[in-house]
Design a protein around this motif. Structure first.
Motif, PDB file in Angstrom:
ATOM      1  N   GLN A  62       0.831  -1.199   0.000  1.00 34.97           N
ATOM      2  CA  GLN A  62       0.000   0.000   0.000  1.00 34.97           C
ATOM      3  C   GLN A  62       0.866   1.250   0.000  1.00 34.97           C
ATOM      4  OE1 GLN A  62      -3.190  -0.753  -0.249  1.00 34.97           O
ATOM      5  NE2 GLN A  62      -3.623   1.375  -0.729  1.00 34.97           N
ATOM      6  N   ALA A  63       1.934   1.224   0.782  1.00 31.37           N
ATOM      7  CA  ALA A  63       2.795   2.399   0.906  1.00 31.37           C
ATOM      8  C   ALA A  63       3.512   2.744  -0.399  1.00 31.37           C
ATOM      9  CB  ALA A  63       3.824   2.175   2.020  1.00 31.37           C
ATOM     10  N   GLU A  64       3.739   1.767  -1.271  1.00 32.18           N
ATOM     11  CA  GLU A  64       4.467   2.058  -2.505  1.00 32.18           C
ATOM     12  C   GLU A  64       3.623   2.817  -3.533  1.00 32.18           C
ATOM     13  OE1 GLU A  64       5.891  -1.173  -4.842  1.00 32.18           O
ATOM     14  OE2 GLU A  64       4.029  -2.326  -4.726  1.00 32.18           O
ATOM     15  N   HIS A  65       2.322   2.960  -3.277  1.00 32.27           N
ATOM     16  CA  HIS A  65       1.484   3.744  -4.175  1.00 32.27           C
ATOM     17  C   HIS A  65       1.891   5.210  -4.179  1.00 32.27           C
ATOM     18  CE1 HIS A  65      -1.580   1.122  -5.795  1.00 32.27           C
ATOM     19  NE2 HIS A  65      -1.776   0.562  -4.617  1.00 32.27           N
ATOM     20  N   ASP A  66       2.155   5.744  -2.974  1.00 33.44           N
ATOM     21  CA  ASP A  66       2.281   7.196  -2.849  1.00 33.44           C
ATOM     22  C   ASP A  66       2.924   7.527  -1.506  1.00 33.44           C
ATOM     23  OD1 ASP A  66       0.901   9.944  -1.888  1.00 33.44           O
ATOM     24  OD2 ASP A  66       0.993   9.900  -4.078  1.00 33.44           O
ATOM     25  N   GLU A  67       3.680   8.624  -1.477  1.00 35.26           N
ATOM     26  CA  GLU A  67       4.307   9.042  -0.228  1.00 35.26           C
ATOM     27  C   GLU A  67       3.287   9.368   0.859  1.00 35.26           C
ATOM     28  OE1 GLU A  67       7.133  10.238  -3.574  1.00 35.26           O
ATOM     29  OE2 GLU A  67       4.967  10.241  -3.214  1.00 35.26           O
ATOM     30  N   ASN A  68       2.063   9.673   0.439  1.00 40.82           N
ATOM     31  CA  ASN A  68       1.017  10.014   1.406  1.00 40.82           C
ATOM     32  C   ASN A  68       0.072   8.853   1.708  1.00 40.82           C
ATOM     33  OD1 ASN A  68       1.785  12.782   1.687  1.00 40.82           O
ATOM     34  ND2 ASN A  68       0.925  13.164  -0.340  1.00 40.82           N
ATOM     35  N   ALA A  69       0.355   7.677   1.162  1.00 37.01           N
ATOM     36  CA  ALA A  69      -0.497   6.515   1.422  1.00 37.01           C
ATOM     37  C   ALA A  69      -0.502   6.196   2.917  1.00 37.01           C
ATOM     38  CB  ALA A  69      -0.008   5.310   0.625  1.00 37.01           C
ATOM     39  N   ARG A  70      -1.661   5.755   3.406  1.00 40.24           N
ATOM     40  CA  ARG A  70      -1.816   5.525   4.838  1.00 40.24           C
ATOM     41  C   ARG A  70      -2.043   4.042   5.122  1.00 40.24           C
ATOM     42  NH1 ARG A  70      -6.075   9.972   6.851  1.00 40.24           N
ATOM     43  NH2 ARG A  70      -7.405   8.910   5.333  1.00 40.24           N
ATOM     44  N   THR A  71      -1.400   3.564   6.179  1.00 39.55           N
ATOM     45  CA  THR A  71      -1.507   2.159   6.567  1.00 39.55           C
ATOM     46  C   THR A  71      -1.818   2.066   8.056  1.00 39.55           C
ATOM     47  OG1 THR A  71       0.912   2.074   6.834  1.00 39.55           O
ATOM     48  CG2 THR A  71       0.002   1.309   4.743  1.00 39.55           C
ATOM     49  N   PHE A  72      -2.750   1.166   8.402  1.00 34.96           N
ATOM     50  CA  PHE A  72      -3.202   1.005   9.784  1.00 34.96           C
ATOM     51  C   PHE A  72      -3.118  -0.478  10.140  1.00 34.96           C
ATOM     52  CE2 PHE A  72      -5.560   4.228   7.521  1.00 34.96           C
ATOM     53  CZ  PHE A  72      -5.536   5.342   8.341  1.00 34.96           C
ATOM     54  N   LEU A  73      -2.477  -0.797  11.234  1.00 35.74           N
ATOM     55  CA  LEU A  73      -2.404  -2.171  11.720  1.00 35.74           C
ATOM     56  C   LEU A  73      -3.017  -2.233  13.101  1.00 35.74           C
ATOM     57  CD1 LEU A  73      -1.528  -5.122  11.606  1.00 35.74           C
ATOM     58  CD2 LEU A  73       0.756  -4.408  12.371  1.00 35.74           C
ATOM     59  N   SER A 112       6.007   7.376   3.456  1.00 32.02           N
ATOM     60  CA  SER A 112       4.656   6.928   3.781  1.00 32.02           C
ATOM     61  C   SER A 112       4.630   6.259   5.150  1.00 32.02           C
ATOM     62  CB  SER A 112       4.146   5.960   2.709  1.00 32.02           C
ATOM     63  OG  SER A 112       2.968   5.312   3.131  1.00 32.02           O
ATOM     64  N   ILE A 113       5.580   5.364   5.404  1.00 32.34           N
ATOM     65  CA  ILE A 113       5.628   4.651   6.687  1.00 32.34           C
ATOM     66  C   ILE A 113       5.993   5.608   7.820  1.00 32.34           C
ATOM     67  CG2 ILE A 113       6.747   2.811   7.983  1.00 32.34           C
ATOM     68  CD1 ILE A 113       4.854   1.837   5.769  1.00 32.34           C
ATOM     69  N   GLN A 114       6.920   6.487   7.574  1.00 33.37           N
ATOM     70  CA  GLN A 114       7.352   7.420   8.620  1.00 33.37           C
ATOM     71  C   GLN A 114       6.223   8.349   9.062  1.00 33.37           C
ATOM     72  OE1 GLN A 114      10.762   9.431   7.014  1.00 33.37           O
ATOM     73  NE2 GLN A 114      12.193   7.797   7.578  1.00 33.37           N
ATOM     74  N   ASN A 115       5.412   8.790   8.110  1.00 28.07           N
ATOM     75  CA  ASN A 115       4.425   9.830   8.405  1.00 28.07           C
ATOM     76  C   ASN A 115       2.988   9.338   8.552  1.00 28.07           C
ATOM     77  OD1 ASN A 115       6.430  11.908   8.217  1.00 28.07           O
ATOM     78  ND2 ASN A 115       6.276  11.810   5.992  1.00 28.07           N
ATOM     79  N   PHE A 116       2.686   8.197   7.922  1.00 24.66           N
ATOM     80  CA  PHE A 116       1.273   7.808   7.859  1.00 24.66           C
ATOM     81  C   PHE A 116       1.036   6.334   8.173  1.00 24.66           C
ATOM     82  CE2 PHE A 116       1.840  11.349   4.824  1.00 24.66           C
ATOM     83  CZ  PHE A 116       1.013  12.289   5.434  1.00 24.66           C
ATOM     84  N   HIS A 117       1.903   5.736   8.979  1.00 22.79           N
ATOM     85  CA  HIS A 117       1.688   4.353   9.411  1.00 22.79           C
ATOM     86  C   HIS A 117       1.299   4.350  10.882  1.00 22.79           C
ATOM     87  CE1 HIS A 117       1.996   0.093  10.021  1.00 22.79           C
ATOM     88  NE2 HIS A 117       2.970   0.242  10.905  1.00 22.79           N
ATOM     89  N   TYR A 118       0.220   3.625  11.212  1.00 21.14           N
ATOM     90  CA  TYR A 118      -0.287   3.569  12.572  1.00 21.14           C
ATOM     91  C   TYR A 118      -0.350   2.115  13.033  1.00 21.14           C
ATOM     92  CZ  TYR A 118      -2.048   8.230  11.289  1.00 21.14           C
ATOM     93  OH  TYR A 118      -2.165   9.525  10.834  1.00 21.14           O
ATOM     94  N   ALA A 119       0.357   1.802  14.114  1.00 21.44           N
ATOM     95  CA  ALA A 119       0.252   0.494  14.763  1.00 21.44           C
ATOM     96  C   ALA A 119      -0.548   0.698  16.044  1.00 21.44           C
ATOM     97  CB  ALA A 119       1.631  -0.058  15.073  1.00 21.44           C
ATOM     98  N   ILE A 120      -1.684   0.003  16.149  1.00 21.87           N
ATOM     99  CA  ILE A 120      -2.629   0.293  17.226  1.00 21.87           C
ATOM    100  C   ILE A 120      -2.908  -0.978  18.027  1.00 21.87           C
ATOM    101  CG2 ILE A 120      -4.929   1.204  17.755  1.00 21.87           C
ATOM    102  CD1 ILE A 120      -4.769   2.361  14.774  1.00 21.87           C
TER     103      ILE A 120
END
Length: 419
Positions: free
Chosen positions: A243-254, A285-293
């Motif tokens: 998902q992150a390789e789509h775009d620098e602003n792509a968001r990922t939630f775990l 993308s991972i640095q700015n928009f990845h959330y591990a919850i």
């Protein structure tokens, strides 16, 4: 690693469109409206550094594109097309015919499809849009895609050939949306524009809605993964990176009730990022928009999922079926370890054009039915008219619409010859 409360505090929806961007896009739209093809050639040089003698790709080049790709890719595109078409035909609305009231569906006459062409070539976007329009019965399917120094990728043209696209034009960005909305000397005006694009494309679609129909205002792509101690960490890591390789602003939630699982995934991510060919896109993308919850229980997973309303929701925990009727808002759901979101992007059948940025709370992914219009048909004889007349007159009188009332009353005692 965040708790639910901490995540809610940090989470923000994608930023609203800024006024400078809106002004720039408005200028582009107006230039295209006034100067038409001349403006398009100018923008091809200015934005894409490509000088063309013609905007349209010849039918011969489209026909020959199938011979310019590998047999493996050709087979894969055809398989994807068949899967998409089969699924869309199964869900296509049918006319509803009643004794007095009916609902009739008709395909749009012309559709424009935007196919991105910046960071990569996306034949899958052609298949996930044009196939739906073809299944709906749209007669004129037009593709616009940014010009490339070496020409539009044969894979895109091959997908156009397979999916029944009528014409392809080399123009991208906001200018292509304006061209489809107004029409130019070369590019025909369409009824509706679909397909993902960058912020310029999204802004142009938003500004031109009403002049032309649109599918949605797309934001950065996103995936939410729900996992537990039974999940495979390596699967999850690759799904996050995909998902992150789509775009620098792509968001990922775990999301997970297992702290151990979250720690395993977070430990594997840095090495996986370093090995990724598209590291330059993935890393920010991972640095700015990845959330591990870290969640307390499944109910908390459900609450957060419905709050975020993610574009893609991958449930890789045990018994994923338990979530099907509890998740109300998601673009698409992927159940189990062997339903990676990547299959949804390419050949599962449902379109990969999906709502982002919490908009699945009020809209849905693109389907064949987005290329249909409907209208009701109302037909009464004297007997059934009389059953409704008194109620209609009462409501009309209450609203002060006296000629509405009279248009019913004049028929009450009038007898006309009925066929």
């Amino acid at each position: 690693m965040l708790s639910k409360k901490e995540f809610y505090h940090h989470f923000e929806t994608a930023s609203a469109l800024n006024q400078k961007l809106i002004n720039n896009v408005q200028n582009i739209i107006e230039n295209v409206r006034v100067h038409q093809d001349e403006a398009l050639f100018q923008y091809n040089q200015q934005f894409d550094n490509v000088e063309l003698s013609t905007l349209e790709i010849s039918q011969t080049d489209i026909d020959n594109s199938l011979d310019k790709i590998s047999s493996e890719l050709r087979d894969a595109l055809k398989e994807s097309y068949e899967n998409i078409k089969s699924f869309q035909e199964r869900i296509k609305h049918e006319n509803v015919i009643g004794k007095n009231t009916s609902l009739i569906y008709n395909p749009l006459e012309s559709v424009g499809i935007y196919v991105p062409g910046g960071k990569a070539a996306y034949p899958s976007t052609v298949l996930m849009t044009a196939t739906l329009a073809e299944a709906a019965g749209v007669e004129n399917i037009i593709v616009v895609t940014p010009p490339q120094p070496e020409g539009v990728a044969p894979s895109i043209l091959a997908a156009c050939k397979i999916a029944g696209v009528n014409r392809v034009f080399q123009v991208g960005g906001a200018q292509s949306i304006a061209a489809l909305a107004f029409g130019t000397e070369t590019i025909p005006k369409v009824d509706k524009i679909v397909g993902p694009g960058n912020q310029f494309v999204a802004t142009a679609k938003q500004l031109l809605y009403g002049q032309v129909g649109i599918d949605q205002i797309a934001g950065p792509s996103e995936i939410m993964i729900i996992a537990d101690e039974t999940s495979e960490p390596e699967f999850i890591v690759q799904d996050i990176l995909a998902q992150a390789e789509h775009d620098e602003n792509a968001r990922t939630f775990l999301l997970s009730t297992s702290k151990v699982l979250l720690e395993k995934v977070e430990a594997l991510l840095p090495e996986a990022i370093n090995k990724a060919p598209r590291k330059a896109i993935i890393e920010p993308s991972i640095q700015n928009f990845h959330y591990a919850i870290l969640t307390k229980d499944n109910e908390e997973n459900i609450e957060i999922a419905n709050f975020v309303a993610p574009e893609h929701l991958s449930i890789q925990s045990s018994n994923p079926e338990q979530y099907i009727h509890k998740i109300k808002y998601a673009g698409a759901m992927f159940l189990g370890p062997y339903a990676p979101e990547a299959l949804g992007d390419y050949n599962a059948g449902p379109s990969h054009v999906l709502p982002t940025n919490q908009t699945s709370r009020f809209t849905n992914g693109l389907t064949v039915n987005d290329f249909l219009t409907s209208h009701s048909v109302i037909s009464y004889n004297k007997s059934t008219f009389n059953q409704l007349a008194e109620g209609a007159m009462e409501i009309a009188h209450t609203e002060g619409l006296y000629q509405h009332e009279e248009s019913v009353r004049v028929r009450v005692n009038k007898v006309v010859q009925e066929e």
